[in-house]
Write a protein that holds these residues in place. Structure first.
Motif, PDB file in Angstrom:
ATOM      1  N   GLY A 105       6.791  -6.094   3.206  1.00 16.01           N
ATOM      2  CA  GLY A 105       6.730  -4.655   2.913  1.00 16.01           C
ATOM      3  C   GLY A 105       5.357  -4.346   2.330  1.00 16.01           C
ATOM      4  O   GLY A 105       4.723  -5.203   1.705  1.00 16.01           O
ATOM      5  N   SER A 106       4.891  -3.110   2.545  1.00 18.42           N
ATOM      6  CA  SER A 106       3.564  -2.797   2.002  1.00 18.42           C
ATOM      7  C   SER A 106       3.626  -2.614   0.490  1.00 18.42           C
ATOM      8  O   SER A 106       2.624  -2.753  -0.199  1.00 18.42           O
ATOM      9  CB  SER A 106       2.957  -1.574   2.697  1.00 18.42           C
ATOM     10  OG  SER A 106       3.761  -0.443   2.510  1.00 18.42           O
ATOM     11  N   GLN A 107       4.815  -2.329  -0.054  1.00 15.54           N
ATOM     12  CA  GLN A 107       4.942  -2.161  -1.501  1.00 15.54           C
ATOM     13  C   GLN A 107       4.381  -3.377  -2.241  1.00 15.54           C
ATOM     14  O   GLN A 107       3.661  -3.242  -3.233  1.00 15.54           O
ATOM     15  CB  GLN A 107       6.418  -1.962  -1.858  1.00 15.54           C
ATOM     16  CG  GLN A 107       6.691  -1.662  -3.314  1.00 15.54           C
ATOM     17  CD  GLN A 107       6.253  -0.267  -3.727  1.00 15.54           C
ATOM     18  OE1 GLN A 107       6.107   0.618  -2.893  1.00 15.54           O
ATOM     19  NE2 GLN A 107       6.022  -0.080  -5.000  1.00 15.54           N
ATOM     20  N   PHE A 110       0.595  -3.471  -2.416  1.00 16.14           N
ATOM     21  CA  PHE A 110      -0.049  -2.624  -3.433  1.00 16.14           C
ATOM     22  C   PHE A 110      -0.048  -3.311  -4.785  1.00 16.14           C
ATOM     23  O   PHE A 110      -1.044  -3.288  -5.507  1.00 16.14           O
ATOM     24  CB  PHE A 110       0.634  -1.250  -3.515  1.00 16.14           C
ATOM     25  CG  PHE A 110       0.385  -0.457  -2.279  1.00 16.14           C
ATOM     26  CD1 PHE A 110      -0.885   0.017  -2.001  1.00 16.14           C
ATOM     27  CD2 PHE A 110       1.381  -0.243  -1.362  1.00 16.14           C
ATOM     28  CE1 PHE A 110      -1.150   0.701  -0.835  1.00 16.14           C
ATOM     29  CE2 PHE A 110       1.132   0.437  -0.190  1.00 16.14           C
ATOM     30  CZ  PHE A 110      -0.136   0.905   0.084  1.00 16.14           C
ATOM     31  N   TYR A 137       2.056   8.773  -4.707  1.00 12.92           N
ATOM     32  CA  TYR A 137       3.294   8.020  -4.462  1.00 12.92           C
ATOM     33  C   TYR A 137       3.872   7.414  -5.754  1.00 12.92           C
ATOM     34  O   TYR A 137       3.171   6.718  -6.487  1.00 12.92           O
ATOM     35  CB  TYR A 137       2.983   6.945  -3.417  1.00 12.92           C
ATOM     36  CG  TYR A 137       4.047   5.927  -3.151  1.00 12.92           C
ATOM     37  CD1 TYR A 137       5.381   6.288  -3.008  1.00 12.92           C
ATOM     38  CD2 TYR A 137       3.706   4.584  -3.005  1.00 12.92           C
ATOM     39  CE1 TYR A 137       6.349   5.332  -2.741  1.00 12.92           C
ATOM     40  CE2 TYR A 137       4.664   3.629  -2.730  1.00 12.92           C
ATOM     41  CZ  TYR A 137       5.980   4.005  -2.610  1.00 12.92           C
ATOM     42  OH  TYR A 137       6.930   3.054  -2.343  1.00 12.92           O
ATOM     43  N   SER A 186      -2.710   7.909  -0.439  1.00  9.39           N
ATOM     44  CA  SER A 186      -1.763   7.779   0.672  1.00  9.39           C
ATOM     45  C   SER A 186      -2.035   8.927   1.646  1.00  9.39           C
ATOM     46  O   SER A 186      -2.274  10.060   1.240  1.00  9.39           O
ATOM     47  CB  SER A 186      -0.310   7.758   0.200  1.00  9.39           C
ATOM     48  OG  SER A 186       0.040   8.911  -0.528  1.00  9.39           O
ATOM     49  N   ASN A 190       2.831  10.708   0.292  1.00  8.82           N
ATOM     50  CA  ASN A 190       4.159  10.796  -0.297  1.00  8.82           C
ATOM     51  C   ASN A 190       3.894  11.160  -1.753  1.00  8.82           C
ATOM     52  O   ASN A 190       3.195  10.410  -2.419  1.00  8.82           O
ATOM     53  CB  ASN A 190       4.837   9.417  -0.196  1.00  8.82           C
ATOM     54  CG  ASN A 190       6.152   9.367  -0.908  1.00  8.82           C
ATOM     55  OD1 ASN A 190       6.572  10.320  -1.518  1.00  8.82           O
ATOM     56  ND2 ASN A 190       6.804   8.212  -0.831  1.00  8.82           N
ATOM     57  N   ASP A 218      -3.428   4.186   2.157  1.00  9.49           N
ATOM     58  CA  ASP A 218      -2.036   3.820   2.398  1.00  9.49           C
ATOM     59  C   ASP A 218      -1.563   4.620   3.599  1.00  9.49           C
ATOM     60  O   ASP A 218      -1.335   5.823   3.530  1.00  9.49           O
ATOM     61  CB  ASP A 218      -1.216   4.153   1.135  1.00  9.49           C
ATOM     62  CG  ASP A 218       0.257   3.855   1.320  1.00  9.49           C
ATOM     63  OD1 ASP A 218       0.679   3.531   2.444  1.00  9.49           O
ATOM     64  OD2 ASP A 218       0.994   3.972   0.320  1.00  9.49           O
ATOM     65  N   ALA A 220       1.213   4.258   5.374  1.00 15.14           N
ATOM     66  CA  ALA A 220       2.626   3.945   5.657  1.00 15.14           C
ATOM     67  C   ALA A 220       3.244   4.924   6.667  1.00 15.14           C
ATOM     68  O   ALA A 220       4.116   4.548   7.442  1.00 15.14           O
ATOM     69  CB  ALA A 220       3.443   3.935   4.371  1.00 15.14           C
ATOM     70  N   TYR A 221       2.783   6.198   6.626  1.00 12.53           N
ATOM     71  CA  TYR A 221       3.318   7.214   7.548  1.00 12.53           C
ATOM     72  C   TYR A 221       2.287   7.610   8.616  1.00 12.53           C
ATOM     73  O   TYR A 221       2.532   8.498   9.418  1.00 12.53           O
ATOM     74  CB  TYR A 221       3.696   8.492   6.781  1.00 12.53           C
ATOM     75  CG  TYR A 221       4.680   8.245   5.674  1.00 12.53           C
ATOM     76  CD1 TYR A 221       6.049   8.297   5.914  1.00 12.53           C
ATOM     77  CD2 TYR A 221       4.248   7.932   4.387  1.00 12.53           C
ATOM     78  CE1 TYR A 221       6.955   8.054   4.909  1.00 12.53           C
ATOM     79  CE2 TYR A 221       5.150   7.677   3.369  1.00 12.53           C
ATOM     80  CZ  TYR A 221       6.497   7.743   3.634  1.00 12.53           C
ATOM     81  OH  TYR A 221       7.395   7.486   2.633  1.00 12.53           O
ATOM     82  N   SER A 246       2.665  -0.375   7.721  1.00 12.18           N
ATOM     83  CA  SER A 246       4.013  -0.885   7.517  1.00 12.18           C
ATOM     84  C   SER A 246       4.841  -0.623   8.767  1.00 12.18           C
ATOM     85  O   SER A 246       4.579   0.324   9.506  1.00 12.18           O
ATOM     86  CB  SER A 246       4.624  -0.132   6.324  1.00 12.18           C
ATOM     87  OG  SER A 246       5.981  -0.420   6.195  1.00 12.18           O
ATOM     88  N   SER A 248       7.982  -0.030   8.260  1.00 11.96           N
ATOM     89  CA  SER A 248       9.172   0.613   7.691  1.00 11.96           C
ATOM     90  C   SER A 248       9.439   1.989   8.277  1.00 11.96           C
ATOM     91  O   SER A 248      10.551   2.306   8.692  1.00 11.96           O
ATOM     92  CB  SER A 248       9.034   0.734   6.178  1.00 11.96           C
ATOM     93  OG  SER A 248       9.018  -0.540   5.595  1.00 11.96           O
ATOM     94  N   LYS A 249       8.410   2.849   8.287  1.00 18.48           N
ATOM     95  CA  LYS A 249       8.668   4.243   8.638  1.00 18.48           C
ATOM     96  C   LYS A 249       8.741   4.453  10.158  1.00 18.48           C
ATOM     97  O   LYS A 249       9.054   5.535  10.629  1.00 18.48           O
ATOM     98  CB  LYS A 249       7.623   5.161   7.990  1.00 18.48           C
ATOM     99  CG  LYS A 249       7.419   4.909   6.500  1.00 18.48           C
ATOM    100  CD  LYS A 249       8.688   5.050   5.650  1.00 18.48           C
ATOM    101  CE  LYS A 249       8.422   4.599   4.213  1.00 18.48           C
ATOM    102  NZ  LYS A 249       9.551   4.762   3.310  1.00 18.48           N
ATOM    103  N   ARG A 256      11.050  -5.365   6.175  1.00 24.35           N
ATOM    104  CA  ARG A 256      10.093  -5.634   5.106  1.00 24.35           C
ATOM    105  C   ARG A 256       8.806  -6.237   5.680  1.00 24.35           C
ATOM    106  O   ARG A 256       8.445  -7.376   5.371  1.00 24.35           O
ATOM    107  CB  ARG A 256      10.689  -6.562   4.025  1.00 24.35           C
ATOM    108  CG  ARG A 256      12.035  -6.178   3.475  1.00 24.35           C
ATOM    109  CD  ARG A 256      12.117  -4.737   2.963  1.00 24.35           C
ATOM    110  NE  ARG A 256      11.173  -4.417   1.919  1.00 24.35           N
ATOM    111  CZ  ARG A 256      10.340  -3.373   1.998  1.00 24.35           C
ATOM    112  NH1 ARG A 256      10.328  -2.568   3.064  1.00 24.35           N
ATOM    113  NH2 ARG A 256       9.520  -3.129   1.011  1.00 24.35           N
TER     114      ARG A 256
HETATM  115  N1  PLP Z   1       3.512   3.718   0.647  1.00 26.37           N
HETATM  116  C1  PLP Z   1       4.151   4.884   0.674  1.00 26.37           C
HETATM  117  C2  PLP Z   1       3.358   6.140   0.597  1.00 26.37           C
HETATM  118  C3  PLP Z   1       5.547   4.915   0.757  1.00 26.37           C
HETATM  119  O1  PLP Z   1       6.177   6.085   0.763  1.00 26.37           O
HETATM  120  C4  PLP Z   1       6.267   3.697   0.819  1.00 26.37           C
HETATM  121  C5  PLP Z   1       7.738   3.688   0.884  1.00 26.37           C
HETATM  122  O2  PLP Z   1       8.412   4.665   0.753  1.00 26.37           O
HETATM  123  C6  PLP Z   1       5.541   2.509   0.790  1.00 26.37           C
HETATM  124  C7  PLP Z   1       4.170   2.551   0.710  1.00 26.37           C
HETATM  125  C8  PLP Z   1       6.215   1.183   0.813  1.00 26.37           C
HETATM  126  O3  PLP Z   1       6.887   0.945   1.995  1.00 26.37           O
HETATM  127  P1  PLP Z   1       7.283  -0.504   2.502  1.00 26.37           P
HETATM  128  O4  PLP Z   1       7.223  -1.465   1.336  1.00 26.37           O
HETATM  129  O5  PLP Z   1       8.653  -0.364   3.047  1.00 26.37           O
HETATM  130  O6  PLP Z   1       6.269  -0.877   3.547  1.00 26.37           O
END
Ligand code: PLP
Length: 413
Positions: A105-107, A110, A137, A186, A190, A218, A220-221, A246, A248-249, A256
């Motif tokens: 996961g990118s979380q 970070f 975020y 980001s 977010n 970031d 992610a989206y 990521s 994820s989205k 992950r």
């Molecule tokens: N960065 C942003 C802006 C996010 O909104 C999120 C998740 O909501 C993430 C990173 C982390 O996502 P993930 O760990 O699923 O890649």
């Protein structure tokens, strides 16, 4: 039992923990309307494509191989090569698989980056992560090992037509002193759905390069995948940029799988940290998505299926909201991407936390806005207590019901 300093810091009720708790609570109560979390939508067309690809990768043995083996700490070789090829082909970026690290996961990327490039230094210096455009975020807020590791800058607010507004980086107010270790944004943002313009990104890059510090974007989206973005902007990368992506989205948060594209020195450092903390990132996401990256289908599906799906939902939700609570009581940040609408109730008679509690009592879960200002020095800035974040990408009926509850509670106030 007494926890260590680390334990105390990371067991405090963080904004992100509250969000996750509420999400869990909501999952237990099927009646709750969950417009709080960041779960992407299960887009039927995408779900079917994921199902087909999973079957294909089961049949050709790739998924089983991924389950039977550890990858290296930097992540699956074939997937990183495929990603490097895609970005070279599409955008001419001068990268190889050595410029890419995968993370769970990118979380988690970070967390590692914030503590690699900011915090306490051996020579006694202390450096911070700068968020040039608050709100930012919620998930960054507690990711520093040092105290006070973040600093944020208030936005410039442009008032637009139809009760919309847009944040812009206030470059006149942006101070990048020697105590800044990196700049982080980001894009799309977010919680606001803002997309920094190409000009803003270029300016931030110039500032970062002049200060010899990295710029983290970031994505992610962002573009080119999952491309939950409704305006024309270009992907950005150079050797001073750390681009975090990521799966994820795209619709696959359970995999992950985070992707970091950066200078090799940074990637090597992340890989070393990954070896210690994880041994290796999961290989399931890479096994599942490698063919889509090689063929470019990941870009095609993002542009043709994902972007229009979210854009239609965002426009619909804005329309319902504006009908329910007209401006100037409610202003909405111009939705340019991501899964959220950022709602501003200027002059709200209670704080966004109190509003959150009242909405929760009525069965609606959103996220109060003040969590999204990590590092903002001015704790009294009223604006941060007047906003909430709402996930518009949930099923239509739920969004409609949620808006009706919001209307009722706001009118009572
Ligand atoms: N960065 C942003 C802006 C996010 O909104 C999120 C998740 O909501 C993430 C990173 C982390 O996502 P993930 O760990 O699923 O890649």
């Amino acid at each position: 039992m007494q926890f260590s300093q680390f334990g105390e810091k990371f067991t405090r009720l963080a904004g992100i923990s509250q969000l996750m708790d509420d999400l869990n609570e909501g999952l237990k109560n099927p009646e709750a309307i969950m417009l709080g979390g960041g779960n992407p939508a299960a887009i039927p067309q995408m779900v079917e494509l994921f199902r087909q690809e999973t079957q294909q990768r089961l049949d050709d043995g790739a998924l089983l191989q991924a389950m039977l083996n550890y990858d290296g700490p930097q992540g699956h070789d074939g997937f990183r090569q495929a990603l490097a090829g895609l970005f070279r082909r599409e955008y001419g970026w001068n990268i190889t698989a050595d410029n890419i690290a995968l993370t769970n996961g990118s979380q988690s990327a970070f967390f590692n980056l914030f503590n690699l490039l900011a915090g306490d230094y051996a020579d006694g210096k202390k450096k911070k992560v700068l968020f040039p455009l608050a709100p930012e975020y919620i998930g960054y807020a507690d990711g520093g090992l040092a105290e006070d590791q973040f600093v944020a800058c208030k936005p410039h607010i442009d008032f637009l037509e139809n009760g919309l507004f847009k944040y812009r980086v206030d470059f006149d107010a942006l101070e990048v002193g020697d105590d800044i270790g990196m700049i982080c944004v980001s894009r799309p943002t977010n919680p606001t759905g803002n997309v920094l313009t190409d000009e803003e990104i270029i300016k931030l890059d110039e500032i970062a390069q002049a200060k010899n510090i990295p710029l983290i974007i970031d994505n992610a989206y962002g573009t080119p995948f999952p491309h939950i973005i409704f305006s024309e902007v270009n992907p950005f990368w150079n050797h001073n940029t750390i681009l975090c992506m990521s799966l994820s989205k795209l619709g696959l948060p359970g995999l992950r799988c985070g992707i970091v594209i950066a200078d090799q020195k940074i990637i090597q450092a992340l890989s070393n940290i990954s070896g210690i903390i994880n041994l290796a990132p999961s290989g399931i996401g890479p096994a599942l998505m490698q063919r889509w990256v090689e063929s470019g289908d990941i870009l095609k599906h993002s542009a043709d299926i994902i972007a229009p799906f979210y854009q239609q939902k965002a426009e619909q939700a804005v329309h319902w909201l504006q009908e329910a609570i007209p401006a100037p009581k409610l202003r909405i940040h111009k939705p340019e991407g991501a899964l959220f609408l950022w709602l501003w109730f200027e002059g709200l008679s209670v704080s966004s936390q109190e509003l959150y509690e009242r909405l929760k009592q009525h069965g609606l879960i959103i996220v109060p806005g003040h969590y999204f200002f990590p590092g903002l020095p001015d704790k009294n800035w009223r604006h941060q207590y007047e906003c909430i974040r709402l996930n518009y990408a949930q099923p239509e009926e739920k969004v409609k019901q949620g808006i009706a509850i919001l209307q009722q509670v706001i009118n009572a106030l």
